[in-house]
Scaffold this active site. Structure first.
Site, PDB file in Angstrom:
ATOM      1  CG  HIS B 182      -1.634   1.157   1.594  1.00  9.05           C
ATOM      2  ND1 HIS B 182      -2.976   1.104   1.908  1.00  9.05           N
ATOM      3  CD2 HIS B 182      -1.282   2.451   1.690  1.00  9.05           C
ATOM      4  CE1 HIS B 182      -3.413   2.333   2.176  1.00  9.05           C
ATOM      5  NE2 HIS B 182      -2.401   3.164   2.054  1.00  9.05           N
ATOM      6  CG  HIS B 235      -5.193   0.229  -2.889  1.00  7.65           C
ATOM      7  ND1 HIS B 235      -4.066   0.954  -2.601  1.00  7.65           N
ATOM      8  CD2 HIS B 235      -5.488  -0.462  -1.763  1.00  7.65           C
ATOM      9  CE1 HIS B 235      -3.704   0.733  -1.352  1.00  7.65           C
ATOM     10  NE2 HIS B 235      -4.559  -0.124  -0.821  1.00  7.65           N
ATOM     11  CG  ASP B 323      -8.925  -1.617  -0.494  1.00  9.13           C
ATOM     12  OD1 ASP B 323      -8.825  -2.394   0.479  1.00  9.13           O
ATOM     13  OD2 ASP B 323      -8.553  -0.425  -0.450  1.00  9.13           O
ATOM     14  CG  HIS B 327     -15.084   0.393   8.065  1.00 11.20           C
ATOM     15  ND1 HIS B 327     -14.134  -0.016   8.960  1.00 11.20           N
ATOM     16  CD2 HIS B 327     -14.412   0.826   6.974  1.00 11.20           C
ATOM     17  CE1 HIS B 327     -12.926   0.174   8.437  1.00 11.20           C
ATOM     18  NE2 HIS B 327     -13.067   0.667   7.217  1.00 11.20           N
TER      19      HIS B 327
END
Lengths: 328, 442
Positions: B182, B235, B323, B327
């Site tokens: 990342h 990503h 990705d 939540h």
């Protein structure tokens, strides 16, 4: 007081989140009513029944005696019931607390919530979640609309009009919510706005000519890194508070150098128009962004800014409750 | 014995075998048995009518967060794999930022076992690069490799120490596995919650400059060249990163990258949550500061977003990965600054990426390839194709069905999507995993 001087006409804003949603008429309306409110403040008995039976809650997650007391006094003079809630942002975990606190306040049937919060957008969050009306009393580095309104009021009172005037805002544009709200307020009122500060404290997308897109609200705002140049023909000079953390965060080599390059002193003030207004949203770092004798000098309207805070906030509260046969 | 399934009259697109034709597909014993004109009278054969639908290999997602163990209130392997199946995925790779993180064999085994007992599709674990993802010492990569991880990542946290990244690439090269990084220079992204630019400026939010990603991407490419290690950039979100990867590939450096459906289709305007009629110059509404659009890397501006389709077309971008970052509402019903980064993606991924086909930016076959055989190649596996004899992981979707996203109906526990209430065109109708239905929407 008679109704002839205070307009009850609604100004089309449910909430006061920032001045971006205000038209110049809305702003003029608030400023006009502020004049009427100032007259109320001069009465022997400073109490009018306009907001009788209304509940105003001040919800402050940052300490700010000046702003909170100003709202409280404004609401009380208008006969609202005022509840003050303060909370330390650092102890809240993940915002449940803001959400839950907000729900609790709504359960108290608050008509208007005045919020100050260290996070940008906290007032929008409340406005989205609750039925109450919300006034932004300063959110993070985003906006401080009531400060801007009192700045506008102070300018208009002292030099008659805002349109066409050259206003120089000096300092920490990047992190200043006062500067952001004033950008909206001043440009809507037709002022010529010049932002002046070290390039590290001006947002990158202001520097790089990103404002060429059609319809950009700040297309006409000028950026000037040399203060002496910026001050030529200035009608109003607004110095911003320099947060002392900026030096640690690498934005500045030292406060000394900042003061030398961007501090407002007698020599620089002489470059501006004769009688140019000196303003500061407070609290000041005297000797850093402004010299003491300028801050308290003949051209300074800094105390007046504080004084008009109550009347401006009365005017706003009055307008938000308007259309309900108010008496003042 | 598994029931045989005959998928009738669908448009079969299998990029790995260059197939794009209307035909029937027969699944026997969980494997692809036959493709062609098939008429079966056998009572043991169940017929699925795919007329008007597209039939492809099951999608493979190299990058998702299943949150188990440790954050079961956000997602579990059970709900995450159901969500994946509903999105047309039959294989997902689970990122190791669980609690405890997947930095030891025992946690990897736990995830694998959970996936076998409670998951509905294949879950391939990714191991941590460093112990606890703290970025200090390498995890026991060799043991993790034996436990079956497909690569290593400290996703969510970049491997910040350049020397440690060098060692990780060198060490993992010996294991034949990639380091998935990342890319984000912490100092450039400190305190930032969205893309740097006009919208962040007007919202008073600290922005993440493109450089935060690009500086580390440049470092990783250079370290890959130095070590020969396989680096995969997770990503990617900026035009600059895309250019660097393209150039690195031209020079033969062992680098790959992925893009998410949201970085292909959304911009930082999503944070404003404004309607189609409004622009970023209009007054903010109470809907601004939309926490569902808070994701890392942040949604970028229109020029970064639109260039990503070029990366798909010229193969600079190796594949599309979600990705998926579910939540709970507690993580998102708060101020923008406090909100967690991440979007729940699995169930909207297909509809999102098909907009590139409907808008004539990318061909359908290319998009399918980036969801199937290309991620399979990255894994070095024989998944991601409908070749005869292979495992029958098959996805059937309606290319033209327009539907309204309603996140409250998601299988995922994560309802956090900026697409809620919007319309997408293209919808999964059925997903088969090893020849069995794992999702069906008739």
């Amino acid at each position: 007081m008679t109704l002839e001087t205070a307009s009850q006409q609604s100004f089309g804003q449910k909430h006061v989140l920032d001045l971006d949603s205000f038209t110049s008429q809305d702003i003029t309306h608030v400023l006009d009513n502020t004049l009427a409110m100032e007259q109320v403040l001069e009465r022997e008995i400073r109490k009018v029944p306009a907001l009788r039976g209304k509940t105003v809650v001040t919800l402050f997650y940052e300490s700010s005696t000046r702003t909170r007391v100003s709202f409280e006094q404004a609401a009380k003079i208008l006969s609202a019931d005022v509840i003050n809630v303060s909370s330390s942002g650092s102890s809240t975990k993940k915002g449940e607390s803001l959400y839950n606190t907000a729900l609790t306040i709504q359960a108290m049937q608050a008509d208007i919530i005045v919020i100050r919060h260290p996070h940008s957008g906290a007032p929008h969050f409340l406005a989205r979640q609750l039925r109450s009306k919300v006034i932004n009393a300063g959110d993070g580095t985003h906006a401080h609309p009531t400060q801007s309104l009192l700045d506008l009021y102070t300018i208009r009172k002292n030099i008659g009009t805002i349109e066409g005037k050259k206003i120089v805002i000096i300092g920490d544009i990047m992190y200043s919510r006062v500067a952001r709200s004033n950008l909206w307020g001043l440009t809507k009122m037709g002022a010529r706005v010049v932002l002046c500060g070290p390039q590290t404290l001006i947002p990158n997308d202001f520097l790089n000519g990103h404002r060429t897109e059609e319809g950009h609200p700040f297309a006409a705002v000028e950026i000037q890194t040399d203060l002496d140049t910026a001050l030529k023909d200035a009608d109003v000079i607004m110095a911003l508070r320099l947060q002392l953390e900026r030096q640690k965060a690498g934005h500045l080599p030292s406060l000394r150098e900042y003061s030398q390059t961007y501090g407002l002193n007698a020599r620089r003030l002489a470059i501006a128009k004769d009688g140019a207004l000196v303003m500061h949203p407070g609290p000041m770092n005297e000797g850093v962004e402004i010299e003491t004798d300028i801050a308290h000098g003949a051209q300074s309207v800094i105390e007046e800014q504080v004084k008009s805070g109550v009347a401006v906030r009365m005017s706003l509260l009055y307008s938000m409750a308007a259309g309900q046969n108010l008496e003042i | 014995m598994l029931k045989s399934i005959l998928i009738k009259s669908g448009r079969i697109i299998d990029p790995a075998s260059d197939r794009d034709e209307v035909a029937d597909l027969l699944i026997v014993d969980g494997k692809i048995s036959e493709i062609g004109q098939i008429n079966s009278k056998d009572q043991n054969v169940e017929v699925y009518d795919a007329k008007g639908f597209v039939v492809t290999p099951g999608f493979i997602d190299i990058h998702c967060h299943l949150r188990e163990p440790g954050e079961e209130y956000k997602e579990t392997i059970a709900t995450g794999t159901k969500s994946a199946a509903a999105g047309g995925f039959t294989t997902v790779c689970a990122m190791p930022n669980t609690n405890p993180p997947m930095d030891t064999k025992s946690v990897v085994d736990f995830v694998k076992n959970k996936a076998l007992t409670e998951g509905v599709i294949r879950v391939l674990p990714i191991g941590c690069v460093t112990k606890n993802s703290h970025g200090k010492e390498l995890s026991e990569m060799s043991e993790l490799a034996d436990a079956g991880v497909i690569g290593f990542s400290d996703d969510g946290k970049p491997v910040s120490d350049a020397n440690l990244m060098r060692q990780a690439l060198t060490y993992s090269a010996g294991l034949g596995l990639p380091i998935i990084n990342h890319c984000e220079v912490p100092e450039l992204a400190d305190g930032a919650s969205m893309n740097e630019g006009w919208i962040a400026t007007r919202l008073g939010l600290k922005g993440m400059p493109n450089s935060a990603e690009e500086v580390m991407a440049a470092r990783d490419i250079s370290l890959s060249e130095l070590t020969g290690g396989k680096v995969h950039l997770a990503h990617i979100s900026t035009a600059g990163t895309l250019d660097m990867v393209r150039e690195a590939k031209r020079r033969g450096i062992n680098v790959t990258c992925e893009v998410t459906p949201h970085h292909l289709t959304l911009t930082d305007e999503a944070v404003l949550s404004i309607g189609d009629e409004s622009t970023s110059f209009d007054p903010l509404t109470p809907n601004a500061y939309d926490t569902t659009a808070k994701v890392n890397p942040p949604l970028r501006n229109i020029s970064d977003m639109s260039i990503m389709a070029n990366g798909i077309n010229d193969n600079t971008i190796d594949f599309i990965a979600t990705d998926h970052a579910p939540h709970s509402s507690v993580d998102k019903i708060c101020t923008f600054q406090e909100a967690a980064f991440g979007i729940s993606v699995l169930e909207t991924a297909l509809g999102s990426v098909l907009s590139l086909y409907h808008n004539k930016k990318v061909e359908l076959g290319t998009l399918i390839k980036k969801l199937t055989s290309d991620p399979a190649s990255f894994l070095g596996s024989n998944l991601g194709t409908l070749k005869i004899g292979r495992t029958a992981d098959v996805t059937v979707f309606d290319l033209d069905e327009t539907w309204r996203v309603n996140s409250s109906l998601f299988f995922s526990k994560g309802k956090n999507t900026p697409l809620d209430g919007t319309s997408l065109t293209g919808r999964v109708k059925a997903t088969f995993y090893g020849g069995e239905y794992v999702y069906r929407n008739d």
